[in-house]
Design a protein around this motif. Structure first.
Motif, PDB file in Angstrom:
ATOM      1  N   PHE A  34       0.830  -1.205   0.000  1.00 51.69           N
ATOM      2  CA  PHE A  34       0.000   0.000   0.000  1.00 51.69           C
ATOM      3  C   PHE A  34       0.865   1.256   0.000  1.00 51.69           C
ATOM      4  O   PHE A  34       0.534   2.261  -0.637  1.00 51.69           O
ATOM      5  CB  PHE A  34      -0.915  -0.008   1.223  1.00 51.69           C
ATOM      6  N   TYR A  35       1.988   1.213   0.722  1.00 52.22           N
ATOM      7  CA  TYR A  35       2.828   2.392   0.875  1.00 52.22           C
ATOM      8  C   TYR A  35       4.026   2.410  -0.074  1.00 52.22           C
ATOM      9  O   TYR A  35       4.931   3.224   0.088  1.00 52.22           O
ATOM     10  CB  TYR A  35       3.326   2.488   2.319  1.00 52.22           C
ATOM     11  N   VAL A  36       4.042   1.534  -1.068  1.00 49.60           N
ATOM     12  CA  VAL A  36       5.204   1.442  -1.938  1.00 49.60           C
ATOM     13  C   VAL A  36       5.419   2.722  -2.744  1.00 49.60           C
ATOM     14  O   VAL A  36       6.552   3.130  -3.011  1.00 49.60           O
ATOM     15  CB  VAL A  36       5.103   0.215  -2.869  1.00 49.60           C
ATOM     16  N   ALA A  37       4.341   3.388  -3.140  1.00 50.32           N
ATOM     17  CA  ALA A  37       4.454   4.642  -3.893  1.00 50.32           C
ATOM     18  C   ALA A  37       4.465   5.815  -2.927  1.00 50.32           C
ATOM     19  O   ALA A  37       3.606   5.901  -2.044  1.00 50.32           O
ATOM     20  CB  ALA A  37       3.293   4.785  -4.866  1.00 50.32           C
ATOM     21  N   PRO A  38       5.432   6.726  -3.060  1.00 49.25           N
ATOM     22  CA  PRO A  38       5.466   7.877  -2.149  1.00 49.25           C
ATOM     23  C   PRO A  38       4.264   8.790  -2.359  1.00 49.25           C
ATOM     24  O   PRO A  38       3.825   8.999  -3.491  1.00 49.25           O
ATOM     25  CB  PRO A  38       6.774   8.590  -2.530  1.00 49.25           C
ATOM     26  N   ARG A  39       3.757   9.301  -1.267  1.00 47.19           N
ATOM     27  CA  ARG A  39       2.652  10.265  -1.311  1.00 47.19           C
ATOM     28  C   ARG A  39       3.203  11.596  -0.799  1.00 47.19           C
ATOM     29  O   ARG A  39       3.209  11.857   0.398  1.00 47.19           O
ATOM     30  CB  ARG A  39       1.484   9.783  -0.448  1.00 47.19           C
ATOM     31  N   SER A  55       6.551  10.898   7.501  1.00 44.47           N
ATOM     32  CA  SER A  55       6.442  10.921   6.048  1.00 44.47           C
ATOM     33  C   SER A  55       7.374  12.000   5.500  1.00 44.47           C
ATOM     34  O   SER A  55       8.482  12.158   5.995  1.00 44.47           O
ATOM     35  CB  SER A  55       4.988  11.134   5.620  1.00 44.47           C
ATOM     36  N   TYR A  56       6.905  12.755   4.498  1.00 43.66           N
ATOM     37  CA  TYR A  56       7.853  13.644   3.842  1.00 43.66           C
ATOM     38  C   TYR A  56       7.974  15.015   4.511  1.00 43.66           C
ATOM     39  O   TYR A  56       8.819  15.817   4.137  1.00 43.66           O
ATOM     40  CB  TYR A  56       7.484  13.806   2.359  1.00 43.66           C
ATOM     41  N   TYR A  57       7.165  15.303   5.530  1.00 43.98           N
ATOM     42  CA  TYR A  57       7.331  16.539   6.283  1.00 43.98           C
ATOM     43  C   TYR A  57       6.804  16.312   7.685  1.00 43.98           C
ATOM     44  O   TYR A  57       5.822  15.592   7.878  1.00 43.98           O
ATOM     45  CB  TYR A  57       6.595  17.716   5.620  1.00 43.98           C
ATOM     46  N   SER A  58       7.486  16.917   8.673  1.00 41.77           N
ATOM     47  CA  SER A  58       7.168  16.614  10.071  1.00 41.77           C
ATOM     48  C   SER A  58       6.427  17.730  10.798  1.00 41.77           C
ATOM     49  O   SER A  58       6.120  17.578  11.984  1.00 41.77           O
ATOM     50  CB  SER A  58       8.460  16.287  10.829  1.00 41.77           C
ATOM     51  N   GLY A  74       9.122   5.490   9.436  1.00 40.55           N
ATOM     52  CA  GLY A  74       7.933   5.484   8.591  1.00 40.55           C
ATOM     53  C   GLY A  74       7.914   4.299   7.657  1.00 40.55           C
ATOM     54  O   GLY A  74       8.700   3.352   7.788  1.00 40.55           O
ATOM     55  N   MET A  75       7.033   4.358   6.682  1.00 38.44           N
ATOM     56  CA  MET A  75       6.791   3.223   5.796  1.00 38.44           C
ATOM     57  C   MET A  75       7.399   3.374   4.410  1.00 38.44           C
ATOM     58  O   MET A  75       7.548   2.391   3.693  1.00 38.44           O
ATOM     59  CB  MET A  75       5.281   2.997   5.651  1.00 38.44           C
ATOM     60  N   ASN A  76       7.730   4.602   4.000  1.00 45.65           N
ATOM     61  CA  ASN A  76       8.185   4.814   2.632  1.00 45.65           C
ATOM     62  C   ASN A  76       9.532   5.538   2.643  1.00 45.65           C
ATOM     63  O   ASN A  76       9.624   6.678   3.100  1.00 45.65           O
ATOM     64  CB  ASN A  76       7.142   5.613   1.844  1.00 45.65           C
ATOM     65  N   ALA A  77      10.552   4.876   2.129  1.00 49.01           N
ATOM     66  CA  ALA A  77      11.913   5.429   2.176  1.00 49.01           C
ATOM     67  C   ALA A  77      12.037   6.721   1.372  1.00 49.01           C
ATOM     68  O   ALA A  77      12.758   7.642   1.779  1.00 49.01           O
ATOM     69  CB  ALA A  77      12.907   4.397   1.668  1.00 49.01           C
ATOM     70  N   ASP A  78      11.332   6.810   0.252  1.00 52.84           N
ATOM     71  CA  ASP A  78      11.420   8.010  -0.573  1.00 52.84           C
ATOM     72  C   ASP A  78      10.833   9.214   0.159  1.00 52.84           C
ATOM     73  O   ASP A  78      11.414  10.300   0.171  1.00 52.84           O
ATOM     74  CB  ASP A  78      10.699   7.780  -1.897  1.00 52.84           C
ATOM     75  N   TYR A 131      16.594   8.453   9.379  1.00 51.78           N
ATOM     76  CA  TYR A 131      15.295   7.790   9.300  1.00 51.78           C
ATOM     77  C   TYR A 131      15.484   6.285   9.164  1.00 51.78           C
ATOM     78  O   TYR A 131      16.562   5.793   8.822  1.00 51.78           O
ATOM     79  CB  TYR A 131      14.466   8.329   8.129  1.00 51.78           C
ATOM     80  N   ALA A 132      14.407   5.561   9.451  1.00 53.36           N
ATOM     81  CA  ALA A 132      14.365   4.118   9.264  1.00 53.36           C
ATOM     82  C   ALA A 132      12.987   3.749   8.756  1.00 53.36           C
ATOM     83  O   ALA A 132      11.999   4.444   9.031  1.00 53.36           O
ATOM     84  CB  ALA A 132      14.661   3.390  10.576  1.00 53.36           C
ATOM     85  N   VAL A 133      12.921   2.672   8.010  1.00 51.46           N
ATOM     86  CA  VAL A 133      11.663   2.171   7.474  1.00 51.46           C
ATOM     87  C   VAL A 133      11.248   0.946   8.286  1.00 51.46           C
ATOM     88  O   VAL A 133      12.038   0.006   8.462  1.00 51.46           O
ATOM     89  CB  VAL A 133      11.801   1.804   5.982  1.00 51.46           C
ATOM     90  N   GLN A 134      10.016   0.951   8.788  1.00 50.45           N
ATOM     91  CA  GLN A 134       9.514  -0.184   9.559  1.00 50.45           C
ATOM     92  C   GLN A 134       8.001  -0.200   9.551  1.00 50.45           C
ATOM     93  O   GLN A 134       7.355   0.841   9.704  1.00 50.45           O
ATOM     94  CB  GLN A 134      10.013  -0.124  11.006  1.00 50.45           C
ATOM     95  N   ASN A 135       7.438  -1.380   9.399  1.00 48.73           N
ATOM     96  CA  ASN A 135       5.999  -1.594   9.473  1.00 48.73           C
ATOM     97  C   ASN A 135       5.646  -1.960  10.907  1.00 48.73           C
ATOM     98  O   ASN A 135       5.886  -3.092  11.343  1.00 48.73           O
ATOM     99  CB  ASN A 135       5.583  -2.702   8.508  1.00 48.73           C
ATOM    100  N   LEU A 136       5.073  -1.039  11.656  1.00 49.50           N
ATOM    101  CA  LEU A 136       4.760  -1.277  13.059  1.00 49.50           C
ATOM    102  C   LEU A 136       3.627  -2.274  13.244  1.00 49.50           C
ATOM    103  O   LEU A 136       3.474  -2.845  14.333  1.00 49.50           O
ATOM    104  CB  LEU A 136       4.415   0.051  13.746  1.00 49.50           C
ATOM    105  N   ASN A 137       2.839  -2.506  12.217  1.00 49.06           N
ATOM    106  CA  ASN A 137       1.796  -3.528  12.315  1.00 49.06           C
ATOM    107  C   ASN A 137       2.377  -4.937  12.212  1.00 49.06           C
ATOM    108  O   ASN A 137       1.747  -5.905  12.620  1.00 49.06           O
ATOM    109  CB  ASN A 137       0.733  -3.317  11.248  1.00 49.06           C
TER     110      ASN A 137
END
Length: 216
Positions: free
Chosen positions: A25-30, A63-66, A83-87, A98-104
């Motif tokens: 679901f989160y593969v594409a950056p938003r 995400s892309y802004y905090s 977060g979920m999306n590295a980009d 930053y680090a990428v991790q799915n908390l679910n």
């Protein structure tokens, strides 16, 4: 407001309409704002009130802004995003790392005990399927007296929000997040509030708590 059911933390309340892997679901950056300008301003105002220049901050579910106040150095010494999306995270100008991790999938935060003075979670709590486990981890990585600030609006990706969120109203959401904090233990001085008065646009709600001086 109707009372929340006593079994509100039962697993069946945390199912979602879309149970496919979150990574897909989160593969594409938003690269968009998930709340409007007034709600963003209310979030920034809250952060201005609770942060200090020597604070080490974790932006949870980033995400892309905090939405941190500027100049950032006046309100935080360091900011780490999880977060979920590295980009998205790589493009966030307010993060030092930053680090990428799915908390679910894995609720264990990849940080040492007492690493942060503040943990922020903006407009994302509605997606947590293991909120109490994640909040307990927040208590672990916070320093004694550190602040946990959770903000949310009335927007979400409905297919990924948990069932209990979709079946309750904004006032109940405040009490739901309070219930997470109470169940996680390690928090005190829990406060709930609507941070912006608005008849139109996105409301901004906040729940803040302090990590207890001695963990229970």
């Amino acid at each position: 407001m109707a009372d929340l059911p006593a079994e509100i933390l039962a697993p069946e309340y945390y199912r979602r309409n879309d149970e496919r892997d979150d990574a897909a679901f989160y593969v594409a950056p938003r690269l968009v704002a998930h709340i409007d300008a007034r709600a963003i301003a209310a979030t920034t105002t809250l952060y201005r009130e609770i942060l200090r220049p020597d604070a080490d901050v974790l932006d949870l579910m980033s995400s892309y802004y905090s939405h941190l106040p500027e100049p950032r150095g006046a309100f935080a010494r360091s900011v780490v995003g999880l977060g979920m999306n590295a980009d998205e995270l790589a493009r966030n100008p307010q993060l030092d790392a930053y680090a990428v991790q799915n908390l679910n999938r894995d609720a264990t935060l990849p940080y040492d005990d007492a690493s942060f003075d503040a943990v922020l979670c903006a407009v994302s709590v509605q997606y947590l399927q293991q909120p109490v486990a994640v909040f307990a981890e927040v208590a672990r990585v916070l320093r004694p007296g550190g602040i946990f600030a959770i903000t949310f609006s009335n927007r979400c990706f409905p297919t990924k929000a948990v069932a209990v969120w979709l079946s309750t109203d904004d006032a109940q959401h405040l009490e739901l997040v309070r219930a997470y904090l109470m169940a996680a233990r390690g928090f005190e001085r829990i406060e709930t509030a609507q941070r912006n008065a608005t008849r139109s646009g996105d409301p901004l709600y906040a729940v803040t708590a302090s990590r207890t001086i001695a963990m229970l």
